[in-house]
Design an enzyme around this catalytic site. Sequence first.
Site, PDB file in Angstrom:
ATOM      1  N   GLU A   1      52.489  44.068  31.744  1.00  0.00           N
ATOM      2  CA  GLU A   1      51.352  43.883  32.661  1.00  0.00           C
ATOM      3  C   GLU A   1      51.208  45.056  33.618  1.00  0.00           C
ATOM      4  OE1 GLU A   1      51.676  39.988  34.523  1.00  0.00           O
ATOM      5  OE2 GLU A   1      50.923  39.053  32.706  1.00  0.00           O
TER       6      GLU A   1
ATOM      7  N   GLU B   1      50.745  36.362  26.085  1.00  0.00           N
ATOM      8  CA  GLU B   1      51.149  35.294  27.001  1.00  0.00           C
ATOM      9  C   GLU B   1      50.029  34.296  27.141  1.00  0.00           C
ATOM     10  OE1 GLU B   1      52.738  36.111  30.843  1.00  0.00           O
ATOM     11  OE2 GLU B   1      54.137  37.598  30.070  1.00  0.00           O
TER      12      GLU B   1
HETATM   13  C1  NAG Z   1      49.052  38.594  36.689  1.00  0.00           C
HETATM   14  C2  NAG Z   1      49.802  37.345  36.454  1.00  0.00           C
HETATM   15  O1  NAG Z   1      49.515  36.310  36.980  1.00  0.00           O
HETATM   16  N1  NAG Z   1      50.825  37.467  35.651  1.00  0.00           N
HETATM   17  C3  NAG Z   1      51.704  36.394  35.335  1.00  0.00           C
HETATM   18  C4  NAG Z   1      51.486  35.900  33.941  1.00  0.00           C
HETATM   19  O2  NAG Z   1      52.379  34.884  33.683  1.00  0.00           O
HETATM   20  C5  NAG Z   1      53.686  35.305  33.680  1.00  0.00           C
HETATM   21  C6  NAG Z   1      54.478  34.132  33.299  1.00  0.00           C
HETATM   22  O3  NAG Z   1      54.282  33.081  34.178  1.00  0.00           O
HETATM   23  C7  NAG Z   1      54.093  35.832  35.033  1.00  0.00           C
HETATM   24  O4  NAG Z   1      55.359  36.397  34.941  1.00  0.00           O
HETATM   25  C8  NAG Z   1      53.119  36.882  35.486  1.00  0.00           C
HETATM   26  O5  NAG Z   1      53.363  37.181  36.812  1.00  0.00           O
END
Ligand code: NAG
Length: 723
Positions: A181, A250
Amino acid sequence: MRKEFNLLGLMLLLCFWVCAVTASVTYDHKTIVIDGQRRILISGSIHYPRSTPEMWPALFQKAKEGGLDVIQTYVFWNGHEPSPGKYYFEDRFDLVKFIKLAQQAGLYVHLRIGPYVCAEWNFGGFPVWLKYVPGISFRTDNEPFKAAMQKFTTKIVSMMKAENLFQNQGGPIIMSQIENEYGPVEWNIGAPGKAYTNWAAQMAVGLDTGVPWDMCKQEDAPDPVIDTCNGYYCENFTPNKNYKPKMWTENWSGWYTDFGNAICYRPVEDLAYSVARFIQNRGSFVNYYMYHGGTNFGRTSSGLFIATSYDYDAPIDEYGLTNEPKWSHLRDLHKAIKQCEPALVSVDPTITSLGNKLEAHVYSTGTSVCAAFLANYDTKSAATVTFGNGKYDLPPWSVSILPDCKTDVFNTAKVGAQSSQKTMISTNSTFDWQSYIEEPAFSSEDDSITAEALWEQINVTRDSSDYLWYLTDVNISPNEDFIKNGQYPILNVMSAGHVLHVFVNGQLSGTVYGVLDNPKLTFSNSVNLTVGNNKISLLSVAVGLPNVGLHFETWNVGVLGPVTLKGLNEGTRDLSWQKWSYKVGLKGESLSLHTITGGSSVDWTQGSLLAKKQPLTWYKATFNAPAGNDPLGLDMSSMGKGEIWVNDQSIGRHWPGYIAHGSCGDCDYAGTFTNTKCRTNCGNPTQTWYHIPRSWLNPTGNVLVVLEEWGGDPSGISLLKRI
Ligand SMILES: CC(=O)N[C@H]1CO[C@H](CO)[C@@H](O)[C@@H]1O
Ligand SMILES: *[C@@H]1O[C@H](CO)[C@@H](O)[C@H](O)[C@H]1NC(C)=O
Ligand SMILES: *[C@@H]1O[C@H](CO)[C@@H](O)[C@H](O)[C@H]1NC(C)=O
Ligand SMILES: *[C@@H]1O[C@H](CO)[C@@H](O)[C@H](O)[C@H]1NC(C)=O
């Protein structure tokens, strides 16, 4: 003839050799291609340190039976390299064993090396020592950071290669992830972020794993790295190049829990709908985050306030049991998708409208291979649609799957599976408690760490403990007016978080703690000072380090001040710059009271002398394992906050004193889901039950230790079975 035969034989042999060697994973615009075959893949996240090796085979079996093809896991750097160059790959951190067991269960692996992992994991997976490497800045174009990241990534890749775990070596790993991310961060920091992205992609590709790399939430992922989508819905995502497949790394099956918040759940109708919509829109790879969430054992959960349970409302619950009807409904969905696979991998869909908010997505090769998805996007009305020669009923917000373009084998909103609420029942085990009250620390002449300043907490503890004492003295003259009029001065303490206990002359004067969105806190209370020297002891408590946010490595914890005393004859006295001494950790921690052997170093009391409702109290009891194999948990509702150990293993931080706020109303599956839409447990402790893995117990004589910070009544603790 004979000669030709030999030649053919030779060619066959050659091909066998060449083909075996080039058995590989690639991708095209449709899917990941494994050994020349396009595949629609269903994946699920299971993080190895969030369960025990003894649980892994059963988890993988349930994953396989649930229709998964792939297990996805992050790699947890701070678990593997607790100090620089000292590696750990044992027990719950036995990554190789985890991957081999997945393969034995017939599953592929998607290895998200990161090494930044977010994951609600302490410090996002970074070792705390990394923060103190001179000149370092995390996740940007910074040489010390890149050197450390490359070293660890290379270490993991080499280890996987040495064990032949990549698919082209005959292993199960079909894809790896670098970074995590990062797109939003790059967007924030600009050029150095862009340079870092390019470097990370090149570095990873250069490791020559023989399988593709992905970067999630990274629109500009450099070739040949695949950019993938994370979110509750991804049907409208498109990869950055038309020769890359559409992948969803995800798909949130629920949400994590943090202390102080209600518990989020995601209706399976909506989860199944989001997956069906993704697949009908050319999606080729779906991962459930999480498929089994598990437990944040020890001190692995991140700030801010992430709970010990990481259940995530996942298809397999924290205890390793199927979460119904979610698990079965998704299994049926996966079965239906698999029946469509020949059509899905062969052609692109034709999309036609069947009415207002009604669509058909048809994958037809023109011959006998045909699969259709009939969708109703309306959140309120059901519909009956005509498709081909048939009529089909579509509930609101649902997709029907027709693997032969005729037979409706599955609708996302028609849940056939039985809902079975898992519950905790008594085991009738009893605990014979002993207690030991720890005296608050206070400053003394021979303190070894002192400064005329307030220091940041992690700078001092290096996260070796949640606890740091800030100790100082205050002198009160007999002429102070408050001595006569009883108007005690107000002590003000500003802290960056996360919890603060204030002791004055050994007495608890108050406790304050932060909330998820704001870990900062202020203590402000009148304090009972006496003429002469007074001992101020501030116990600052961290609840994990942050795991997400721009340069989260620079965020502070602890009492940074100001610390003032208001209402003296002189007005306000600033204590921030007077002499402070520091003590890392609790006395009980340095005596190892949480261990079986360390427990003998103090005198414990019991029976009528058992401490109750006293802060900083250690409790100890022995117990026998209940018969059977059902998973076990502790009901901690009579306690406040602290940490629990069983046979020297930490089962995590308990904090039932933190009551869940938020609103918990009815929740309709239809309509866009968010992590505040469907919640339970409002007004109750966020987390009451704490998982004890069976494999940590002996048949008899198990030692349970509880550190209670706030004050609780251990006679209310009970051992429960999950059924
Ligand atoms: C941007 C965001 O919200 N990212 C989240 C996506 O989900 C994963 C798993 O819960 C998190 O680790 C991230 O922070
Ligand atoms: C616990 O005790 C109750 C009442 O005596 C009994 O009904 C129950 O079956 C017992 N539970 C277990 C797990 O032994
Ligand atoms: C960190 O600790 C060192 C001493 O070990 C001290 O000199 C420094 O000021 C501290 N920094 C912060 C931000 O507290
Ligand atoms: C303040 O502390 C003194 C000494 O510990 C005690 O005698 C006195 O009762 C306390 N006063 C209040 C108001 O708590």
